[in-house]
Motif scaffolding. Structure first.
Motif, PDB file in Angstrom:
ATOM      1  N   LEU A  63       0.665  -1.278  -0.085  1.00  0.00           N
ATOM      2  CA  LEU A  63       0.177   0.222  -0.112  1.00  0.00           C
ATOM      3  C   LEU A  63       0.841   1.393  -0.045  1.00  0.00           C
ATOM      4  O   LEU A  63       0.494   2.338  -0.319  1.00  0.00           O
ATOM      5  CB  LEU A  63      -0.956   0.074   1.103  1.00  0.00           C
ATOM      6  N   ARG A  64       2.103   1.275   0.544  1.00  0.00           N
ATOM      7  CA  ARG A  64       3.011   2.362   0.665  1.00  0.00           C
ATOM      8  C   ARG A  64       3.466   2.848  -0.724  1.00  0.00           C
ATOM      9  O   ARG A  64       4.249   3.724  -0.934  1.00  0.00           O
ATOM     10  CB  ARG A  64       3.849   2.189   1.681  1.00  0.00           C
ATOM     11  N   LEU A  65       3.369   1.674  -1.942  1.00  0.00           N
ATOM     12  CA  LEU A  65       3.767   1.848  -3.033  1.00  0.00           C
ATOM     13  C   LEU A  65       3.079   3.544  -3.506  1.00  0.00           C
ATOM     14  O   LEU A  65       3.843   4.025  -4.795  1.00  0.00           O
ATOM     15  CB  LEU A  65       3.430   0.707  -3.929  1.00  0.00           C
ATOM     16  N   PHE A  66       1.969   3.650  -3.071  1.00  0.00           N
ATOM     17  CA  PHE A  66       1.329   4.659  -3.617  1.00  0.00           C
ATOM     18  C   PHE A  66       1.321   6.012  -2.449  1.00  0.00           C
ATOM     19  O   PHE A  66       0.451   6.982  -2.609  1.00  0.00           O
ATOM     20  CB  PHE A  66      -0.252   4.429  -3.593  1.00  0.00           C
ATOM     21  N   ASP A  67       2.330   6.050  -1.424  1.00  0.00           N
ATOM     22  CA  ASP A  67       2.412   7.106  -0.705  1.00  0.00           C
ATOM     23  C   ASP A  67       3.431   8.321  -0.954  1.00  0.00           C
ATOM     24  O   ASP A  67       3.497   9.438  -0.300  1.00  0.00           O
ATOM     25  CB  ASP A  67       2.846   6.537   0.606  1.00  0.00           C
ATOM     26  N   GLN A 101      10.665  11.495   2.667  1.00  0.00           N
ATOM     27  CA  GLN A 101      10.641  11.476   1.237  1.00  0.00           C
ATOM     28  C   GLN A 101      11.750  10.514   0.621  1.00  0.00           C
ATOM     29  O   GLN A 101      11.505   9.705  -0.618  1.00  0.00           O
ATOM     30  CB  GLN A 101      10.838  12.832   0.527  1.00  0.00           C
ATOM     31  N   LEU A 102      12.884  10.159   1.024  1.00  0.00           N
ATOM     32  CA  LEU A 102      13.796   9.299   0.599  1.00  0.00           C
ATOM     33  C   LEU A 102      13.570   7.891   0.759  1.00  0.00           C
ATOM     34  O   LEU A 102      13.907   6.866   0.325  1.00  0.00           O
ATOM     35  CB  LEU A 102      15.229   9.737   0.912  1.00  0.00           C
ATOM     36  N   TYR A 103      12.718   7.744   2.186  1.00  0.00           N
ATOM     37  CA  TYR A 103      12.653   6.412   2.665  1.00  0.00           C
ATOM     38  C   TYR A 103      11.688   5.713   1.561  1.00  0.00           C
ATOM     39  O   TYR A 103      11.846   4.497   1.435  1.00  0.00           O
ATOM     40  CB  TYR A 103      11.789   6.607   3.817  1.00  0.00           C
ATOM     41  N   GLU A 237      -1.670  15.202   8.063  1.00  0.00           N
ATOM     42  CA  GLU A 237      -0.436  14.710   8.419  1.00  0.00           C
ATOM     43  C   GLU A 237       0.372  13.914   7.514  1.00  0.00           C
ATOM     44  O   GLU A 237      -0.122  13.594   6.358  1.00  0.00           O
ATOM     45  CB  GLU A 237      -0.713  13.838   9.588  1.00  0.00           C
ATOM     46  N   ALA A 238       1.822  13.630   7.747  1.00  0.00           N
ATOM     47  CA  ALA A 238       2.497  12.923   6.831  1.00  0.00           C
ATOM     48  C   ALA A 238       1.982  11.603   6.844  1.00  0.00           C
ATOM     49  O   ALA A 238       1.760  10.896   7.755  1.00  0.00           O
ATOM     50  CB  ALA A 238       3.883  13.469   6.956  1.00  0.00           C
ATOM     51  N   PRO A 239       2.284  10.614   5.739  1.00  0.00           N
ATOM     52  CA  PRO A 239       2.430   9.525   5.814  1.00  0.00           C
ATOM     53  C   PRO A 239       2.971   8.554   6.984  1.00  0.00           C
ATOM     54  O   PRO A 239       4.198   9.207   7.038  1.00  0.00           O
ATOM     55  CB  PRO A 239       2.551   8.916   4.258  1.00  0.00           C
ATOM     56  N   THR A 240       2.794   7.515   7.346  1.00  0.00           N
ATOM     57  CA  THR A 240       3.342   6.893   8.649  1.00  0.00           C
ATOM     58  C   THR A 240       4.078   5.566   8.006  1.00  0.00           C
ATOM     59  O   THR A 240       3.201   4.899   7.455  1.00  0.00           O
ATOM     60  CB  THR A 240       2.703   6.758   9.874  1.00  0.00           C
ATOM     61  N   PRO A 241       5.342   5.411   7.956  1.00  0.00           N
ATOM     62  CA  PRO A 241       6.151   4.103   7.670  1.00  0.00           C
ATOM     63  C   PRO A 241       5.543   2.971   8.599  1.00  0.00           C
ATOM     64  O   PRO A 241       5.342   3.348   9.721  1.00  0.00           O
ATOM     65  CB  PRO A 241       7.531   4.194   7.744  1.00  0.00           C
TER      66      PRO A 241
END
Length: 241
Positions: A63-67, A101-103, A237-241
């Motif tokens: 799902l984080r592929l789209f973050d 952003q780099l993560y 808020e920012a997306p959370t890993p």
């Protein structure tokens, strides 16, 4: 009934579902780790829970592929933190956004390598993504500590104590912000402990945590995040890993 309605409303959003998946994943890892390591008679159940935890973690990775876009928009809106009064808070926030952003692309490459889509060494990219996550958490901890010190200084400053002119609503808002920063600090510390654990062996306590401890730290962090989200009422808020 009201609780079910609130839960259904939260699950309608991507962030709400992600928090639930994260919380359940770490809870399953906590219980599964305890059963496998401490209760041999129920080790099979523990193994199944650990497998379920792993699948939920993989679900979040996909799902984080789209973050990336959401993170980019958040970073762009924050910019150089012109609204921040303190230069230290501004710097660590900007650097934290950059680390976040780099993560994401590093994790995407690692995932693609594991899925045999890219022919690269996934271990290196997983390490790099974890390092960026850890850096972001460390910067977040520094930011929270600075904010707590600044807010408490304002609340307990001699000028405020002498004049007693600080409006009650403003005082309550500042106290609520202190409370929020403390919870963020605790959540980031728990996540940072796990982030270091997932780094290559030889880095501090990397690889030394038992499964149940990883699950416990992740559960604590996730529950704190859920509690803050409920109190915040869905603010940006920012997306959370």
């Amino acid at each position: 009934m009201a609780a079910l309605t609130g839960l259904a409303s939260a699950l309608e959003s991507y962030r709400g579902r992600d928090r639930l998946i994260r919380t359940l994943g770490y809870c399953f890892q906590l219980v599964g780790g305890v059963l496998v390591e401490r209760c041999p008679a129920r080790s099979e159940v523990g193994t199944r829970l650990l497998t379920l935890s792993s699948q939920l973690s993989h679900c979040r990775t996909v799902l984080r592929l789209f973050d990336d876009v959401a993170m980019f928009i958040y970073t762009k809106q924050y910019g150089l933190g012109a609204e921040e009064e303190d230069i230290f808070v501004r710097c660590v926030s900007v650097l934290g956004n950059l680390a976040d952003q780099l993560y994401y692309p590093c994790e995407h490459i690692a995932w693609a390598a594991d899925a045999k889509i890219l022919r690269v060494d996934s271990a290196r990219w997983w390490t790099l993504s974890t390092a960026f996550w850890g850096l972001s958490l460390l910067l977040g901890i520094a930011r929270s500590l600075r904010m707590i010190l600044m807010l408490r200084r304002r609340l307990r400053g001699p000028a405020v104590a002498f004049t007693s002119r600080l409006p009650r609503t403003k005082r309550r808002a500042m106290e609520a912000q202190v409370h929020s920063e403390v919870l963020t600090l605790l959540s980031n510390v728990a996540d940072l402990a796990n982030a270091v654990h997932w780094l290559p062996p030889g880095v501090l306590w990397a690889g030394r945590f038992p499964l149940w401890l990883v699950g416990l730290l992740g559960t604590v962090s996730s529950l704190l995040s859920v509690y803050q989200a409920v109190r915040a009422g869905g603010q940006a808020e920012a997306p959370t890993p």
